[in-house]
Design a protein around this motif. Structure first.
Motif, PDB file in Angstrom:
ATOM      1  N   SER A 151       0.853  -1.234   0.115  1.00 27.82           N
ATOM      2  CA  SER A 151      -0.288  -0.328  -0.121  1.00 27.82           C
ATOM      3  C   SER A 151       0.827   0.920   0.182  1.00 27.82           C
ATOM      4  CB  SER A 151      -0.963   0.224   1.458  1.00 27.82           C
ATOM      5  OG  SER A 151      -1.472  -1.150   1.404  1.00 27.82           O
ATOM      6  N   LEU A 152       0.881   2.089  -0.424  1.00 31.53           N
ATOM      7  CA  LEU A 152       1.371   3.520  -0.725  1.00 31.53           C
ATOM      8  C   LEU A 152       0.060   4.284  -0.928  1.00 31.53           C
ATOM      9  CD1 LEU A 152       3.431   2.463  -4.253  1.00 31.53           C
ATOM     10  CD2 LEU A 152       4.767   2.529  -1.713  1.00 31.53           C
ATOM     11  N   ALA A 153       1.064   5.426  -0.191  1.00 28.07           N
ATOM     12  CA  ALA A 153       0.220   7.033  -0.186  1.00 28.07           C
ATOM     13  C   ALA A 153       0.556   8.304  -0.315  1.00 28.07           C
ATOM     14  CB  ALA A 153      -1.088   6.792   1.207  1.00 28.07           C
ATOM     15  N   PHE A 154      -0.680   9.332  -0.410  1.00 25.06           N
ATOM     16  CA  PHE A 154       0.428  10.476  -0.772  1.00 25.06           C
ATOM     17  C   PHE A 154      -0.047  11.715  -0.103  1.00 25.06           C
ATOM     18  CE2 PHE A 154      -1.050  12.329  -4.393  1.00 25.06           C
ATOM     19  CZ  PHE A 154      -1.355  11.188  -5.448  1.00 25.06           C
ATOM     20  N   TYR A 155       0.331  12.887   0.447  1.00 27.31           N
ATOM     21  CA  TYR A 155      -0.483  13.699   0.639  1.00 27.31           C
ATOM     22  C   TYR A 155      -0.023  15.273   1.044  1.00 27.31           C
ATOM     23  CZ  TYR A 155      -2.994  17.576   3.920  1.00 27.31           C
ATOM     24  OH  TYR A 155      -2.803  18.309   4.439  1.00 27.31           O
ATOM     25  N   GLY A 156      -0.899  15.964   0.284  1.00 28.41           N
ATOM     26  CA  GLY A 156       0.119  17.585  -0.217  1.00 28.41           C
ATOM     27  C   GLY A 156       0.247  18.204  -1.130  1.00 28.41           C
ATOM     28  N   MET A 157      -0.168  17.862  -2.343  1.00 26.54           N
ATOM     29  CA  MET A 157       0.295  18.309  -3.586  1.00 26.54           C
ATOM     30  C   MET A 157      -0.424  19.422  -3.639  1.00 26.54           C
ATOM     31  SD  MET A 157      -0.269  15.512  -6.732  1.00 26.54           S
ATOM     32  CE  MET A 157       0.297  17.341  -8.085  1.00 26.54           C
ATOM     33  N   GLY A 158      -1.340  19.944  -3.074  1.00 26.85           N
ATOM     34  CA  GLY A 158      -1.768  22.329  -3.382  1.00 26.85           C
ATOM     35  C   GLY A 158      -2.151  21.826  -4.057  1.00 26.85           C
ATOM     36  N   LYS A 159      -2.349  22.731  -5.039  1.00 28.51           N
ATOM     37  CA  LYS A 159      -2.658  23.173  -6.588  1.00 28.51           C
ATOM     38  C   LYS A 159      -1.977  22.580  -7.386  1.00 28.51           C
ATOM     39  CE  LYS A 159      -3.568  27.992  -8.740  1.00 28.51           C
ATOM     40  NZ  LYS A 159      -3.368  29.250  -8.701  1.00 28.51           N
ATOM     41  N   ILE A 160      -2.625  22.300  -8.474  1.00 24.21           N
ATOM     42  CA  ILE A 160      -2.521  21.688  -9.909  1.00 24.21           C
ATOM     43  C   ILE A 160      -2.679  22.397 -10.738  1.00 24.21           C
ATOM     44  CG2 ILE A 160      -3.021  19.656  -8.384  1.00 24.21           C
ATOM     45  CD1 ILE A 160      -5.481  19.103 -10.150  1.00 24.21           C
ATOM     46  N   SER A 161      -1.618  21.839 -11.773  1.00 20.59           N
ATOM     47  CA  SER A 161      -1.945  22.685 -13.133  1.00 20.59           C
ATOM     48  C   SER A 161      -2.984  22.173 -14.017  1.00 20.59           C
ATOM     49  CB  SER A 161      -0.279  22.358 -13.319  1.00 20.59           C
ATOM     50  OG  SER A 161      -0.366  20.791 -14.339  1.00 20.59           O
ATOM     51  N   HIS A 162      -2.447  22.820 -14.926  1.00 29.14           N
ATOM     52  CA  HIS A 162      -3.413  22.889 -16.268  1.00 29.14           C
ATOM     53  C   HIS A 162      -4.118  21.927 -16.675  1.00 29.14           C
ATOM     54  CE1 HIS A 162      -4.966  22.542 -20.389  1.00 29.14           C
ATOM     55  NE2 HIS A 162      -5.924  23.372 -19.527  1.00 29.14           N
ATOM     56  N   GLY A 163      -2.579  21.239 -17.016  1.00 27.75           N
ATOM     57  CA  GLY A 163      -2.971  19.993 -17.855  1.00 27.75           C
ATOM     58  C   GLY A 163      -3.323  18.451 -17.116  1.00 27.75           C
ATOM     59  N   THR A 164      -2.458  19.118 -15.651  1.00 31.47           N
ATOM     60  CA  THR A 164      -3.318  17.774 -14.651  1.00 31.47           C
ATOM     61  C   THR A 164      -4.871  18.162 -14.145  1.00 31.47           C
ATOM     62  OG1 THR A 164      -1.014  18.195 -13.404  1.00 31.47           O
ATOM     63  CG2 THR A 164      -2.955  17.030 -12.314  1.00 31.47           C
ATOM     64  N   GLN A 165      -5.167  19.025 -14.465  1.00 28.98           N
ATOM     65  CA  GLN A 165      -6.848  18.976 -13.580  1.00 28.98           C
ATOM     66  C   GLN A 165      -7.191  18.265 -15.164  1.00 28.98           C
ATOM     67  OE1 GLN A 165      -8.502  22.000 -12.427  1.00 28.98           O
ATOM     68  NE2 GLN A 165      -7.148  23.263 -11.719  1.00 28.98           N
ATOM     69  N   ALA A 166      -7.156  18.825 -16.794  1.00 32.23           N
ATOM     70  CA  ALA A 166      -7.415  17.834 -17.778  1.00 32.23           C
ATOM     71  C   ALA A 166      -7.272  17.062 -17.775  1.00 32.23           C
ATOM     72  CB  ALA A 166      -6.345  18.935 -18.798  1.00 32.23           C
ATOM     73  N   THR A 167      -6.272  15.864 -17.299  1.00 31.22           N
ATOM     74  CA  THR A 167      -5.772  14.350 -16.880  1.00 31.22           C
ATOM     75  C   THR A 167      -6.860  13.804 -16.348  1.00 31.22           C
ATOM     76  OG1 THR A 167      -3.738  14.594 -18.015  1.00 31.22           O
ATOM     77  CG2 THR A 167      -4.003  12.725 -17.167  1.00 31.22           C
TER      78      THR A 167
END
Ligand SMILES: NC(=O)c1ccc[n+]([C@@H]2O[C@H](COP(=O)([O-])OP(=O)(O)OC[C@H]3O[C@@H](n4cnc5c(N)ncnc54)[C@H](OP(=O)(O)O)[C@@H]3O)[C@@H](O)[C@H]2O)c1
Length: 348
Positions: A151-167
């Motif tokens: 199991s893996l987990a992550f936290y804290g990416m903060g604001k996301i970019s245009h391309g990340t949201q588009a994807t």
């Protein structure tokens, strides 16, 4: 001087990588399909540039011919990686990208034999997704070679970019995915939640179809894999709702509407400087043995630029592994510790 191509250099992440590359005195050739933006960026950093779309095969081949490899930054990669990787195989040039899309990893993994024949490395996911989590997975496997579950987990990416949201928007409604008995298995969106102790913070994690569902299997051979992230309560509700409205969100008119609402750009320099990322993982085996570890590192987009360029630097030094690769499979679990501001600890 050995150099490399950054394709999609005028996107939010491509531009950040370009800026960091210039600061590190690297001299990439910038490329993309928007002449005005590519030329302006190249002039700003005193770099060479080429303008072409991925369909302009002659120009794409010529640009690869004069460089060692491509760092492909034009996503969604499910729409752009095929033409680029085919060109890399044709021209015997390494392929790097910053995807996080499971389907892209899986499609590229099937090119392993062709990449070996061509003597090139195909390494998708050289950014935030998947370098730190891939290194953590490999580290846990090293501590428990008999591991069957990860199991893996992550936290804290903060604001996301245009391309990340588009994807993400493009993939909304496609549900979740985990790996079971070695196979990528579809599950409902927000399939499972669990409490995760990131050390400094404790949060509720929810399963998402993150790239490691594909890649950690190639890095570790562990057959059962789940990846969690932390979402604001409202987003978690939306994700659960997408189980029922997914079909609607995936239709062309709704997609077209949603894509138009996404703002350009991404986090500012100040926002990135303040950001921080927590990762956690555990691995267990059939006898009940378990190992657990955490990583802390810099903000996600800063990390993407740093890890992508770290790997680019290694290739420029002749350090690569032919075939389809994940970052930790080729460069080891400690690759992430080469990034300033990163620390790793075992959970006792
Ligand atoms: N793995 C990670 O950790 C990580 C981190 C950051 C970003 N990403 C991914 O990287 C991608 C880019 O993100 P971003 O925020 O930088 O995106 P962005 O600001 O929207 O920029 C996208 C770039 O890709 C180009 N592009 C898009 N489709 C293209 C196509 N069909 N042919 C040629 N060029 C094309 C765009 O060119 P035009 O300007 O000409 O449209 C632009 O240069 C996304 O898929 C995102 O999810 C992943």
């Amino acid at each position: 001087m050995k150099t490399f191509l950054i394709y999609g250099a005028n996107g939010y992440t491509g531009e950040l990588i370009t800026r960091f590359a210039a600061e590190q005195n690297l001299k990439p050739v910038l490329a993309g399909r928007n002449a005005g933006k590519i030329e302006a960026l190249a002039r700003q950093h005193d770099l060479d540039f080429r303008v072409f779309s991925l369909e302009e095969t002659g120009k794409l081949d010529a640009a690869l011919e004069e460089t060692e490899f491509v760092l492909h930054c034009a996503g969604p990669f499910s729409l752009t990686s095929k033409l680029m990787v085919e060109a890399c195989l044709r021209n015997q040039r390494h392929y790097l990208d910053i995807t996080g899309e499971i389907t892209v990893f899986e499609t590229l993994a099937r090119l392993d034999a062709k990449a070996k024949d061509a003597g090139i490395m195909i390494m998708p996911g050289v950014g935030f997704d998947v370098v730190p989590s891939d290194c953590l997975a490999k580290y846990l496997k090293g501590k428990l070679p008999s591991a069957t579950d990860l199991s893996l987990a992550f936290y804290g990416m903060g604001k996301i970019s245009h391309g990340t949201q588009a994807t993400m928007t493009m993939n909304v409604g496609r549900g979740g995915a985990v790996r079971r008995n070695g196979e990528i298995t579809p599950v409902p969106a927000a399939y499972k939640t669990r409490e995760i102790d990131f050390g400094e913070v404790q949060k509720t994690g929810v399963t998402i179809p993150w790239g490691d569902v594909s890649t950690a299997f190639y890095s570790t051979g562990i057959p059962n894999i789940e990846v969690y992230t932390v979402l604001p309560r409202a987003n978690l509700k939306m994700l659960k709702l997408s189980r029922y409205l997914g079909w609607l969100l995936a239709t062309k008119p709704v997609q077209s509407y949603l894509q138009k609402q996404i703002p350009a750009g991404g986090p500012s320099d100040e926002e990135r400087a303040k950001g921080k990322t927590y990762l956690w993982g555990d691995a267990s085996d059939e006898s009940g043995n378990k190992v657990e570890a955490r990583l802390q590192t810099v903000e996600g987009y800063t990390l993407t630029a740093l890890t992508a360029l770290r790997i680019a630097g290694k290739i420029l030094d002749g350090n690569f592994c032919a075939g389809f690769q994940t970052p930790a499979k080729c460069y080891g679990a400690d690759l992430i510790l080469e990034i300033e501001g990163t620390s790793r600890e075992d959970v006792k």
